[in-house]
Design an enzyme around this catalytic site. Structure first.
Site, PDB file in Angstrom:
ATOM      1  N   ASP A   7      -2.553   9.879   4.072  1.00 23.95           N
ATOM      2  CA  ASP A   7      -2.786  10.801   5.341  1.00 23.95           C
ATOM      3  C   ASP A   7      -1.569  10.681   6.340  1.00 23.95           C
ATOM      4  O   ASP A   7      -0.762   9.933   6.119  1.00 23.95           O
ATOM      5  CB  ASP A   7      -4.444  10.539   5.700  1.00 23.95           C
ATOM      6  N   CYS A  65      -3.950   5.392   3.344  1.00 22.66           N
ATOM      7  CA  CYS A  65      -4.470   5.758   4.796  1.00 22.66           C
ATOM      8  C   CYS A  65      -4.115   4.551   5.912  1.00 22.66           C
ATOM      9  O   CYS A  65      -3.207   3.840   5.328  1.00 22.66           O
ATOM     10  CB  CYS A  65      -5.834   6.187   4.838  1.00 22.66           C
ATOM     11  N   THR A  67      -6.161   2.031   6.847  1.00 25.07           N
ATOM     12  CA  THR A  67      -6.631   0.631   6.450  1.00 25.07           C
ATOM     13  C   THR A  67      -6.924   0.606   4.943  1.00 25.07           C
ATOM     14  O   THR A  67      -6.984  -0.623   4.593  1.00 25.07           O
ATOM     15  CB  THR A  67      -7.899   0.574   7.017  1.00 25.07           C
ATOM     16  N   GLY A  68      -6.948   1.709   4.347  1.00 31.63           N
ATOM     17  CA  GLY A  68      -7.016   1.657   2.947  1.00 31.63           C
ATOM     18  C   GLY A  68      -8.648   1.726   2.689  1.00 31.63           C
ATOM     19  O   GLY A  68      -8.870   2.069   1.680  1.00 31.63           O
ATOM     20  N   HIS A 136     -15.536  -7.787 -19.368  1.00 26.30           N
ATOM     21  CA  HIS A 136     -15.727  -6.800 -18.192  1.00 26.30           C
ATOM     22  C   HIS A 136     -16.247  -5.309 -18.463  1.00 26.30           C
ATOM     23  O   HIS A 136     -16.462  -4.591 -17.750  1.00 26.30           O
ATOM     24  CB  HIS A 136     -14.120  -6.665 -17.459  1.00 26.30           C
TER      25      HIS A 136
END
Ligand code: RB5
Length: 161
Positions: A7, A65, A67-68, A136
């Site tokens: 962004d 972005c 902050t992520g 996992h």
């Protein structure tokens, strides 16, 4: 291929990462604007990145972005996407090894990422680390199960917890 986008908060960082990918001969596709535009909201960016990542199982995304955080929340709404907001190398490695993350989210405004060496090491860790599978896999199957559910339906999850 690396599918990259940001962004407005991440445009400069995206450009730096693209230069780095070019120098490293890593194929990439930029799916967002190259200029800072205030209307480019991170959910739109997430949509562009995730839909392209899902076109090939070898693709990974880099989603940026401020902050992520916002972009990772948005990416994780897309079925088949496992987005990880990583702010150090260990997180990037473990996101691949344990979670088979297919999108790396970065926060361009974080102090740590003001040093491009730090960005490079996190990107490298994500690109060059691979899923360990094994124990996992069971958890990823459960994540897929959550994706299939409409929780409001009260459908049985069948967890062992
Ligand atoms: C956009 O100004 C900013 O809010 C966004 O980039 C991000 O930090 C949201 O999580």
């Amino acid at each position: 291929m690396v599918i990259i986008g940001s962004d407005h908060a991440g445009v400069d960082l995206k450009k730096e990462i693209i230069n780095y990918l070019k120098k490293s001969h890593i194929d990439y596709m930029d799916v967002t604007n190259f200029e800072d535009q205030d209307g480019d909201d991170y959910p739109d960016v997430a949509y562009n990145i995730c839909t392209n990542v899902l076109k090939d199982s070898n693709n990974i995304g880099i989603a940026i972005c401020g902050t992520g955080i916002g972009i990772s929340i948005a990416c994780n709404k897309v079925k088949g996407i496992r987005a990880a907001n990583c702010s150090n190398v260990q997180m990037a490695e473990l996101a691949k090894k344990h979670n088979n993350a297919n999108v790396l989210c970065l926060g361009a405004r974080l102090e740590f990422f003001q040093r491009f060496d730090n960005v490079k090491s996190v990107v490298n860790a994500f690109v060059n680390t691979f899923y360990e599978k094994g124990r996992h896999e069971r958890r990823l199957v459960k994540i897929r199960k959550l994706e299939e559910m409409n929780i409001e339906d009260g459908k049985e999850y069948g967890s062992c917890i």
